[in-house]
Design an enzyme around this catalytic site. Structure first.
Site, PDB file in Angstrom:
ATOM      1  N   ASP A 196      38.228 -29.499  -8.780  1.00  0.00           N
ATOM      2  CA  ASP A 196      36.993 -28.783  -8.491  1.00  0.00           C
ATOM      3  C   ASP A 196      36.311 -28.615  -7.042  1.00  0.00           C
ATOM      4  O   ASP A 196      36.949 -29.077  -6.249  1.00  0.00           O
ATOM      5  CB  ASP A 196      35.766 -29.323  -9.189  1.00  0.00           C
ATOM      6  CG  ASP A 196      35.478 -30.802  -9.137  1.00  0.00           C
ATOM      7  OD1 ASP A 196      35.994 -31.384  -8.112  1.00  0.00           O
ATOM      8  OD2 ASP A 196      35.199 -31.415 -10.356  1.00  0.00           O
TER       9      ASP A 196
ATOM     10  N   ASP B  49      33.417 -28.790  -4.063  1.00  0.00           N
ATOM     11  CA  ASP B  49      31.913 -28.935  -3.911  1.00  0.00           C
ATOM     12  C   ASP B  49      31.749 -28.399  -2.544  1.00  0.00           C
ATOM     13  O   ASP B  49      32.590 -28.261  -1.523  1.00  0.00           O
ATOM     14  CB  ASP B  49      31.753 -30.603  -3.820  1.00  0.00           C
ATOM     15  CG  ASP B  49      31.942 -31.199  -4.993  1.00  0.00           C
ATOM     16  OD1 ASP B  49      31.943 -30.532  -6.142  1.00  0.00           O
ATOM     17  OD2 ASP B  49      32.546 -32.284  -5.006  1.00  0.00           O
TER      18      ASP B  49
ATOM     19  N   ASP C 132      32.608 -42.348   1.279  1.00  0.00           N
ATOM     20  CA  ASP C 132      33.558 -43.708   1.286  1.00  0.00           C
ATOM     21  C   ASP C 132      34.676 -43.749   2.343  1.00  0.00           C
ATOM     22  O   ASP C 132      34.943 -44.647   3.079  1.00  0.00           O
ATOM     23  CB  ASP C 132      34.190 -43.983  -0.314  1.00  0.00           C
ATOM     24  CG  ASP C 132      34.642 -42.828  -0.918  1.00  0.00           C
ATOM     25  OD1 ASP C 132      34.862 -41.686  -0.176  1.00  0.00           O
ATOM     26  OD2 ASP C 132      35.222 -42.971  -1.993  1.00  0.00           O
TER      27      ASP C 132
HETATM   28  P1  ATP Z   1      38.354 -36.985  -7.446  1.00  0.00           P
HETATM   29  O1  ATP Z   1      39.685 -35.961  -7.247  1.00  0.00           O
HETATM   30  O2  ATP Z   1      38.695 -38.069  -8.188  1.00  0.00           O
HETATM   31  O3  ATP Z   1      37.260 -35.885  -8.021  1.00  0.00           O
HETATM   32  P2  ATP Z   1      36.730 -36.860  -5.096  1.00  0.00           P
HETATM   33  O4  ATP Z   1      36.750 -37.696  -3.618  1.00  0.00           O
HETATM   34  O5  ATP Z   1      36.364 -35.355  -5.301  1.00  0.00           O
HETATM   35  O6  ATP Z   1      37.850 -37.083  -5.886  1.00  0.00           O
HETATM   36  P3  ATP Z   1      34.317 -37.315  -6.479  1.00  0.00           P
HETATM   37  O7  ATP Z   1      33.944 -38.599  -7.235  1.00  0.00           O
HETATM   38  O8  ATP Z   1      34.271 -36.087  -7.080  1.00  0.00           O
HETATM   39  O9  ATP Z   1      35.678 -37.822  -5.691  1.00  0.00           O
HETATM   40  O10 ATP Z   1      33.191 -37.675  -5.244  1.00  0.00           O
HETATM   41  C1  ATP Z   1      33.180 -36.421  -4.196  1.00  0.00           C
HETATM   42  C2  ATP Z   1      32.939 -37.115  -2.925  1.00  0.00           C
HETATM   43  O11 ATP Z   1      31.802 -37.729  -2.872  1.00  0.00           O
HETATM   44  C3  ATP Z   1      33.932 -37.811  -2.303  1.00  0.00           C
HETATM   45  O12 ATP Z   1      34.972 -37.058  -1.864  1.00  0.00           O
HETATM   46  C4  ATP Z   1      33.367 -38.679  -1.540  1.00  0.00           C
HETATM   47  O13 ATP Z   1      33.195 -38.173  -0.190  1.00  0.00           O
HETATM   48  C5  ATP Z   1      32.065 -39.052  -1.788  1.00  0.00           C
HETATM   49  N1  ATP Z   1      31.899 -40.348  -2.624  1.00  0.00           N
HETATM   50  C6  ATP Z   1      32.231 -40.260  -4.095  1.00  0.00           C
HETATM   51  N2  ATP Z   1      32.044 -41.471  -4.572  1.00  0.00           N
HETATM   52  C7  ATP Z   1      31.596 -42.181  -3.629  1.00  0.00           C
HETATM   53  C8  ATP Z   1      30.995 -43.441  -3.199  1.00  0.00           C
HETATM   54  N3  ATP Z   1      31.199 -44.412  -4.194  1.00  0.00           N
HETATM   55  N4  ATP Z   1      30.679 -43.896  -2.056  1.00  0.00           N
HETATM   56  C9  ATP Z   1      30.706 -42.883  -1.013  1.00  0.00           C
HETATM   57  N5  ATP Z   1      31.085 -41.724  -1.097  1.00  0.00           N
HETATM   58  C10 ATP Z   1      31.535 -41.404  -2.388  1.00  0.00           C
HETATM   59 MG    MG Z   2      35.644 -34.461  -7.021  1.00  0.00          MG
END
Ligand code: ATP
Ligand code: MG
Length: 462
Positions: A73, A75, A149
């Site tokens: 997705d 963001d 993170d």
């Molecule tokens: P995925 O492919 O699993 O969705 P993602 O990186 O997009 O990976 P998300 O959980 O959708 O993960 O989170 C979106 C963004 O928010 C991450 O890329 C990161 O920048 C931030 N983020 C998510 N979880 C945390 C956390 N626990 N602490 C700090 N930042 C976070």
């Molecule tokens: Mg994500």
């Protein structure tokens, strides 16, 4: 007084901070093809920019695009407040209480748009281990990057200039397949222990390594996972298991000492030779499905992970004189009770899991009327796939398992014929599968009906 001012000034000059500004990386270096960016995400950025705001595609989507993967997705991060964002789009709604963000809706696609957030500054409410309980302060882009993170997750893509804004050397880490925490790793893990699990997951997903400084504190802090709310742990566990690299994730979790809090008995199961084979088989199939772009049913997956325990307990209760179905029910209850204490397996999943398990003893016989009733069960297909897993792990007769699979795949007419055929054969007391039930009828030679063959791969995991 003057010396302290000078000291501060000099200190600032030499602090390697983002004061030098972020790197702005051009297209030829990051390699993102704008055509792979969701046009709706581009639209959101464009509208915001035209109104004088900053807006970037951010997080996992930028990471995946640079890796050449298809993002799940998209963001967007912006300096506009949620109210300002909402006012600009026809179908947009503000969600979240703790930290508000905006869902901008385009048909099936939702672009999650959030306002830059400030990182922990020591003033947030934390629990006694340092876990942040609330954070809801808007900030600058630089602050927004700092509170994320991993360096690879803190990249901002501007669809207009096609540049990636990078405050923490994320693009370089990505090219090196290196997982690195932003800031002081120990503090960041204390603020949110789930970050340890995320580090492991992305290391497995990228087929990379956790940078030593980010890796070192993990084993000492692993027990902080215990303080994470069960529902969040469940979500993270699900992400781990369905990222397409589950086997590698579990291996790395074990190496980091992080698996204990996740599924309380997972370590025991993995150490049992029988259970291990079954679980590895389940995870291999799951990984293969995810990598080929097919969906995964969480109920099926958790039914598989917990099966070796259910099965062992079921056998134990039966050995003490229990009857098949009540014994299975008792075994399922006790395993689910134990696991859900830590991992909030939602009720809808646990009831599906039970249905998958409870259908297993019924596969041992195939008799006209019963078979018809079984097919009508909503979880028949999933239970049948589950049976294939048991056969592959050597705990169920593979010819009979294949018969059931063929039945599941057949159209109504063929199904009727297949069932009819079994009624014409000498009555089948049971399959060659392990005998679990006291039989009322004398056992006869099982009928093998030549229906076996075809594709043994489970086509639906639910
Ligand atoms: P995925 O492919 O699993 O969705 P993602 O990186 O997009 O990976 P998300 O959980 O959708 O993960 O989170 C979106 C963004 O928010 C991450 O890329 C990161 O920048 C931030 N983020 C998510 N979880 C945390 C956390 N626990 N602490 C700090 N930042 C976070
Ligand atoms: Mg994500």
């Amino acid at each position: 007084m003057i010396t302290s001012t000078i000291k501060k000034f000099v200190g600032r000059l030499f602090t390697p901070s983002a004061s030098a500004g972020p790197q702005r990386i051009d297209r030829d270096q990051h390699g993102i093809d704008r055509r792979n960016v969701s046009r709706h995400a581009v639209k959101v950025c464009e509208v915001l920019r035209q109104q004088g705001y900053e807006a970037y595609v951010v997080g996992g989507a930028v990471r995946d695009l640079i890796l050449g993967l298809e993002p799940k997705d998209f963001d967007v991060a912006t300096n506009a407040t949620p109210e300002q964002v909402r006012a600009l789009f026809r179908r947009a709604r503000i969600i979240g209480r703790r930290f508000q963000l905006v869902h901008v809706v385009f048909g099936q696609e939702i672009i999650e748009t959030s306002t830059y957030r400030a990182p922990a500054n020591g003033e947030q409410k934390t629990d006694e281990h340092g876990r942040i309980l609330s954070d809801n302060v808007f900030g600058t882009q630089e602050q927004d990057a700092a509170r994320r993170d991993l360096t690879i997750n803190a990249l901002y893509y501007d669809p207009h200039t096609e540049q990636v804004v990078d405050y923490h050397n994320g693009v370089q880490d990505l090219k090196k397949r290196q997982i690195r925490m932003i800031g002081n790793p120990e503090q960041r893990y204390r603020e949110d222990p789930v970050r340890m699990l995320r580090a492991v997951r992305f290391a497995a997903k990228l087929n990379g390594t956790i940078e030593p400084g980010s890796r070192k504190p993990i084993s000492a802090l692993a027990e902080l996972i215990e303080n994470v709310p069960a529902s969040r742990l469940f979500d993270e566990m699900l992400k781990l298991l369905t990222c397409g690299h589950a086997i590698d994730c579990l291996k790395q979790l074990r190496e980091a000492g992080l698996h204990h809090g996740m599924l309380p008995l997972l370590d025991i199961v993995l150490e049992q030779p029988g259970g291990r084979r079954f679980i590895e088989e389940a995870l291999e199939r799951t990984d293969a499905r995810v990598r080929s772009g097919r969906g995964i049913s969480p109920s099926f997956l958790f039914a598989a992970l917990l099966w070796p325990q259910v099965d062992a307990r079921w056998k134990q209760i039966m050995a003490q004189g229990g009857h098949t179905i009540p014994a299975l029910s008792e075994a399922a209850d006790s395993v689910l009770d134990e696991q859900t204490e830590k991992l909030a397996i939602q009720r809808r999943f646990s009831s599906d899991m039970r249905e998958i398990w409870f259908m297993q003893p019924r596969f041992e016989r195939r008799q006209g009327k019963t078979t018809h009733r079984m097919i009508e069960q909503p979880r028949f297909r999933a239970a049948c796939d589950f049976l294939q897993l048991r056969a592959a792990a050597g705990e169920f007769d593979s010819v009979l398992a294949q018969w059931w699979m063929d039945l599941a795949n057949a159209n109504d007419e063929t199904r009727a014929e297949m069932i009819e055929e079994t009624t014409r054969l000498p009555r089948e007391a049971a399959s060659e599968a392990p005998v679990r039930k006291r039989r009322r009828r004398p056992r006869r030679k099982p009928a093998v009906d030549g229906q076996a063959g075809g594709d043994a791969a489970p086509e639906s995991l639910g």
